[in-house]
Design a protein around this motif. Structure first.
Motif, PDB file in Angstrom:
ATOM      1  N   ASN A  15      19.870 -20.335  51.483  1.00 25.25           N
ATOM      2  CA  ASN A  15      18.980 -19.889  52.952  1.00 25.25           C
ATOM      3  C   ASN A  15      19.371 -19.800  54.594  1.00 25.25           C
ATOM      4  O   ASN A  15      18.101 -19.940  55.538  1.00 25.25           O
ATOM      5  N   CYS A  24       9.314 -19.887  51.584  1.00 23.65           N
ATOM      6  CA  CYS A  24      10.161 -19.021  51.571  1.00 23.65           C
ATOM      7  C   CYS A  24       9.317 -16.999  50.716  1.00 23.65           C
ATOM      8  O   CYS A  24      10.307 -16.523  51.534  1.00 23.65           O
ATOM      9  N   ASN A  61       9.312 -13.417  52.852  1.00 20.75           N
ATOM     10  CA  ASN A  61       9.785 -12.529  52.804  1.00 20.75           C
ATOM     11  C   ASN A  61       9.234 -11.266  52.403  1.00 20.75           C
ATOM     12  O   ASN A  61       9.536  -9.856  52.661  1.00 20.75           O
ATOM     13  N   ARG A 111       8.551  -9.989  55.451  1.00 20.58           N
ATOM     14  CA  ARG A 111      10.093  -9.003  56.575  1.00 20.58           C
ATOM     15  C   ARG A 111      10.205  -7.762  55.582  1.00 20.58           C
ATOM     16  O   ARG A 111      10.785  -6.875  56.407  1.00 20.58           O
ATOM     17  N   ASP A 112       9.694  -8.179  53.927  1.00 20.46           N
ATOM     18  CA  ASP A 112       9.392  -6.641  53.525  1.00 20.46           C
ATOM     19  C   ASP A 112       8.839  -5.404  54.399  1.00 20.46           C
ATOM     20  O   ASP A 112       9.111  -4.128  54.108  1.00 20.46           O
ATOM     21  N   LYS A 170      15.473  -2.242  54.281  1.00 18.20           N
ATOM     22  CA  LYS A 170      15.966  -3.518  53.554  1.00 18.20           C
ATOM     23  C   LYS A 170      17.151  -3.210  51.754  1.00 18.20           C
ATOM     24  O   LYS A 170      17.490  -4.016  51.626  1.00 18.20           O
ATOM     25  N   ARG A 217      16.586 -12.209  53.639  1.00 13.20           N
ATOM     26  CA  ARG A 217      15.896 -12.088  51.915  1.00 13.20           C
ATOM     27  C   ARG A 217      16.015 -13.719  51.638  1.00 13.20           C
ATOM     28  O   ARG A 217      17.948 -14.513  51.580  1.00 13.20           O
ATOM     29  N   TYR A 218      15.297 -14.800  51.792  1.00 11.20           N
ATOM     30  CA  TYR A 218      14.931 -16.221  51.587  1.00 11.20           C
ATOM     31  C   TYR A 218      15.676 -16.023  49.651  1.00 11.20           C
ATOM     32  O   TYR A 218      14.557 -15.313  49.408  1.00 11.20           O
TER      33      TYR A 218
END
Length: 513
Positions: free
Chosen positions: A412, A474, A478, A481-482, A488, A510-511
């Motif tokens: 990560n 996390c 994510n 971000r998505d 992606k 992505r974590y």
């Protein structure tokens, strides 16, 4: 995994060491980019490789790297607890370790480790990793040999502090090496193989053997033997461990390009020797850094207490010194089972359930096993010898969650300066925990050590809470971000590949949790 690789744009010949001209960030790479950038675009079209070719190469890497990294960790685990075996053979009496002085000798190692965590992180970035490991292992072997000549408390404290400082670069360096060669999906299995409790398979027989000696040379020989082993191993590392994939001599240029290509989807990079202040600042401002920091304080409390006092606890149950050294060996077996089970579970879940995030679940599983064992160790009466011994062994189940969390932390974190800074902070937490833990084991409470057992139980509870918060953070990152990253699903991102961006800077990152 498909039979052939997806085509990669901007191809270059296999022998070309320059980035293709169509690569949009060429200038950035040539200045402050990753060392792997020159190999990043060589395997598209007719140069594409197959799954079978990668599998053969991976076996080649495993057979070279995993044994070297395994014994690096095993040797360090063995060397730092030589005092625990020596304590069975008159070490405390001969060196005037009265009262709680023995506890402070156990903690002193981690004062050195703590003081040198951040500087060692800087050294790992500045110097070639394998060569740095070679030098520090030579020096720590000499320190161990010197410990065998110590006669008093101040000398022991000084030597243990130096030993801790010299071991500080080893485990962070191991994880940097893993991150240079393996993808995030491949790392957990190798981490589990690398990080075991099998150091007792060396300390146990050595401790049993020196029991046949007479006089004070019994405990002194423990340090002389382990110190000599360390110096020999340093030479092995110097000869066979490569500094990074680009400099490795045991694989050819095409194989180097395959390794680099496998890593590009992770967006974590390989290595960059330029220190970036902004990445260090980001590390200190990142919430997940501190969640993992506190998790490692809690999860390492059992390690700090049990590794220093387990032989004395076992001897307190009525066993001889020689037999106590052999009865410590199952603790390493349990640690190894925990490591293989938790890391193997992570690996299998990543392989067969790639859309599910289950690493934290395996961390929680290992914590629950250790917590139940510590409850029995805290509550069982002293005369229940078999029950207490079994509970003591199972209390060592903390190793699996600890190792999985190290892998999560590595996976990560992107940006080389951020990697080494984060690793340093994590091992600062490890040191703080191992400094604190022996102080819960009071001499006058032997052999039950109720305060120490209570501290272990409490640490497991806090570890569960903290890793849960980390996973939640996390998941939320994510999700955000998505919502904004339209690319992606792409495997290759030329706008961010090998630019030494951090996980915060890279929207494609992505974590895992």
């Amino acid at each position: 995994m498909s039979d052939t690789k997806d085509a990669i744009v901007s191809p270059a010949s296999v022998g070309d060491v320059e980035v293709a001209s169509s690569y949009p960030v060429e200038k950035s790479i040539s200045g402050n980019g990753d060392v792997a950038a020159a190999y990043a675009n060589q395997l598209s079209g007719e140069n594409a490789y197959t799954t079978k070719e990668w599998t053969r190469l991976r076996w080649k890497l495993d057979l070279r790297l995993v044994p070297l990294l395994w014994f690096n960790v095993t040797l360090g685990a063995m060397d730092k607890v030589t005092t625990a075996t020596a304590a069975l053979y008159g070490f405390r009496a001969d060196t005037d370790l009265t009262g709680d002085r023995y506890s402070w000798v156990g903690s002193a190692f981690y004062f050195g480790y703590l003081a040198w965590c951040l500087p060692s992180g800087s050294l790992l970035q500045k110097f070639p990793i394998a060569k740095l490991m070679f030098v520090v292992q030579i020096l720590w072997g000499l320190i161990l040999i010197g410990t065998g000549f110590a006669n008093n408390f101040p000398t022991l404290i000084a030597l243990r502090v130096l030993l801790g400082a010299l071991e500080a670069p080893i485990v962070p360096g191991n994880f940097l090496v893993l991150g240079m060669w393996y993808t995030r999906r491949e790392q957990p299995l190798r981490t589990g193989l690398m990080y075991t409790g099998l150091s007792v398979c060396f300390t146990g027989p050595i401790g049993w053997g020196i029991g046949f000696m007479v006089g004070e040379h019994q405990w002194r020989s423990m340090f002389w033997i382990t110190g000599g082993m360390t110096i020999v191993w340093a030479c092995v590392i110097g000869l066979f461990l490569p500094d990074n994939p680009v400099k490795a001599k045991f694989i050819n240029d095409r194989q180097k390009a395959i390794v680099i290509d496998r890593l590009r989807a992770d967006q974590t990079g390989v290595e960059n020797k330029t220190f970036k202040k902004e990445q260090m600042i980001e590390t200190f401002l990142d919430p997940k850094t501190w969640l993992m920091f506190f998790f490692h304080i809690w999860i390492s409390i059992p390690n700090g207490g049990l590794t220093n006092f387990a032989p004395l606890i076992i001897k307190g149950l009525g066993y001889s010194s020689q037999r106590s050294t052999l009865l410590t060996m199952p603790t390493g077996i349990i640690q190894t089972i925990s490591s293989y089970l938790c890391n193997g579970g992570v690996f299998l879940c990543a392989k067969y359930l790639p859309q599910r995030q289950l690493r934290t679940a395996w961390v929680l599983f290992g914590i629950i096993v250790g917590m139940i064992s510590s409850v029995f160790l805290y509550t069982l009466p002293l005369n229940n010898y078999n029950g207490r011994l079994a509970a003591l062994y199972m209390s060592y189940f903390y190793l699996g969650p600890y190792i999985v969390s190290l892998g999560i932390n590595t996976a990560n974190t992107a940006g080389h300066t951020k990697k080494v800074t984060t690793n340093a902070l994590i091992f600062i937490a490890y040191c703080v925990s191992n400094i604190i833990a022996p102080q819960f084991f009071k001499t006058h409470q032997a052999p039950l050590y109720p305060l120490g057992m209570g501290a272990i139980l409490g640490s497991y509870v806090l570890a569960m809470i903290t890793i849960g918060l980390y996973a939640t953070y996390c998941w939320n990152e994510n999700r955000k971000r998505d919502a904004v990253d339209s690319a992606k699903g792409n495997r290759v991102h030329h706008d961010t590949d090998f630019r030494d961006l951090t996980d915060k800077e890279n929207i494609h990152f992505r974590y895992v949790f």
